[in-house]
Write a protein that holds these residues in place. Structure first.
Motif, mmCIF file in Angstrom:
data_model
loop_
_atom_site.group_PDB
_atom_site.id
_atom_site.type_symbol
_atom_site.label_atom_id
_atom_site.label_comp_id
_atom_site.label_asym_id
_atom_site.label_seq_id
_atom_site.Cartn_x
_atom_site.Cartn_y
_atom_site.Cartn_z
ATOM 1 N N ASP A 1 -5.174 7.971 -2.786
ATOM 2 C CA ASP A 1 -5.872 8.012 -1.496
ATOM 3 C C ASP A 1 -5.402 6.903 -0.570
ATOM 4 O O ASP A 1 -5.114 7.124 0.608
ATOM 5 N N ARG A 2 -5.330 5.692 -1.103
ATOM 6 C CA ARG A 2 -4.973 4.548 -0.257
ATOM 7 C C ARG A 2 -3.516 4.631 0.203
ATOM 8 O O ARG A 2 -3.199 4.258 1.341
ATOM 9 N N LEU A 3 -2.631 5.109 -0.655
ATOM 10 C CA LEU A 3 -1.229 5.235 -0.260
ATOM 11 C C LEU A 3 -1.077 6.198 0.915
ATOM 12 O O LEU A 3 -0.321 5.928 1.857
ATOM 13 N N ILE A 4 -1.809 7.301 0.887
ATOM 14 C CA ILE A 4 -1.744 8.257 1.998
ATOM 15 C C ILE A 4 -2.356 7.651 3.261
ATOM 16 O O ILE A 4 -1.847 7.838 4.373
ATOM 17 N N GLU A 5 -3.458 6.895 3.098
ATOM 18 C CA GLU A 5 -4.087 6.256 4.254
ATOM 19 C C GLU A 5 -3.185 5.187 4.870
ATOM 20 O O GLU A 5 -3.186 4.988 6.085
ATOM 21 N N VAL A 6 -2.386 4.523 4.034
ATOM 22 C CA VAL A 6 -1.514 3.448 4.524
ATOM 23 C C VAL A 6 -0.206 4.006 5.087
ATOM 24 O O VAL A 6 0.256 3.586 6.160
ATOM 25 N N TYR A 7 0.404 4.942 4.372
ATOM 26 C CA TYR A 7 1.756 5.392 4.725
ATOM 27 C C TYR A 7 1.794 6.750 5.423
ATOM 28 O O TYR A 7 2.855 7.174 5.896
#
Length: 313
Positions: free
Chosen positions: A131-137
């Motif tokens: 989730d966080r990787l998609i939100e960041v990148y």
């Protein structure tokens, strides 16, 4: 037992396990350190295995809380992500004894409950990384998100071992920034022609296992509530009081079983407290069992996983 005293017991026992090892630490060693009798031990924990599970749950909840404790206004999504990873490393540094215990014990041999709990937590952490990787990148990395999350997980686990060995030489935020720069390079290296190694079909069994266990927990809670409502009808209580408690139990079940939104902790705790304050002796043990099941349901972060579950479907 008050929550503060329970935490003291858990932390003391964890240090014993870290120093002596799980199998070399006896119940007598534990109660001597706690200053209580063996009988009192079994009032709070059903076994040494139950105590070990409580220890792992306590420290994992602290670790997972470090992810979400960073406020939303901490700058860009990437900056917040860096601070979250740094908090994770700092948390492990603060609890070195627990990390030592986790590195030396063979948990699947201790208890299947512990093994399943650790598997669920690993699934949760992995889904959080996704989730966080998609939100960041951005959504453009969705195709490779399982591979990137696997790489990130591996890097963090290995550097955590280094933190354990060289705690005073590694700075949490510096290490987090270093790892995110590596992520930048990894993500930039993907080409549209390159197929990902991992896909949702490979990882779906993890989510299916978790979903099955959550359904079992839901059924357990519903059974507790149905039992209390049946017992309620057999008691000689004022009809208005009886009706209000029955309605409170219905409201509790509706709040917990709602598939569309997360159960609100203040609502759940408020209902349980309301029923407890009716001071019905015949309810005491059953209500305590229900509260324990609800606590387990509320503290395993199921609702944080909803987005990843959608990606898996």
């Amino acid at each position: 037992m008050t929550n503060e005293r329970r935490v003291q017991f858990i932390e003391t026992a964890m240090k014993l396990f870290a120093e002596k090892g799980y199998y070399s630490t006896s119940i007598q060693d534990i109660v001597d350190a706690w200053g209580i009798s063996k009988g009192a031990f079994y009032h709070h924990f059903s076994s040494k295995e139950d105590l070990m599970l409580a220890i792992i749950q306590h420290y994992f909840e602290k670790m997972l809380a470090s992810f979400t404790a960073i406020p939303q206004d901490s700058g860009s999504e990437k900056e917040r992500f860096i601070q979250q990873i740094a908090a994770h490393f700092a948390n492990m540094h603060e609890h070195k004894d627990f990390l030592q215990m986790m590195m030396t014990e063979q948990f699947p041999k201790i208890s299947s409950d512990i093994h399943h709990y650790l598997l669920k937590q690993q699934t949760y952490i992995f889904s959080w990384y996704c989730d966080r990787l998609i939100e960041v990148y951005g959504t453009e990395i969705e195709r490779y998100v399982f591979d990137v999350a696997t790489m990130l997980n591996g890097m963090i686990r290995q550097y955590m071992f280094c933190v354990f060995l060289q705690a005073n030489k590694l700075h949490a935020e510096e290490l987090a920034r270093f790892l995110v720069r590596r992520l930048d390079a990894i993500i930039a290296s993907f080409s549209h022609e390159e197929a990902p190694i991992l896909n949702k079909e490979m990882l779906k069994p993890l989510m299916e296992l978790e979903e099955k266990e959550w359904r079992i927990l839901q059924e357990k809670i519903s059974a507790h509530i149905a039992h209390l409502q049946k017992k309620l009808l057999s008691l000689s209580l004022d009809k208005k009081v009886q009706h209000k408690i029955h309605a409170a139990l219905d409201a509790l079940e509706a709040e917990l079983m709602n598939e569309e939104s997360a159960p609100k902790e203040y609502v759940v705790q408020g209902i349980l407290l309301y029923i407890e304050k009716q001071h019905i002796p015949a309810f005491a043990d059953d209500l305590a069992s229900l509260a324990k099941a609800v606590q387990q349901y509320m503290t395993t972060n199921r609702w944080e996983r909803r987005k990843w579950k959608k990606k898996m479907n």
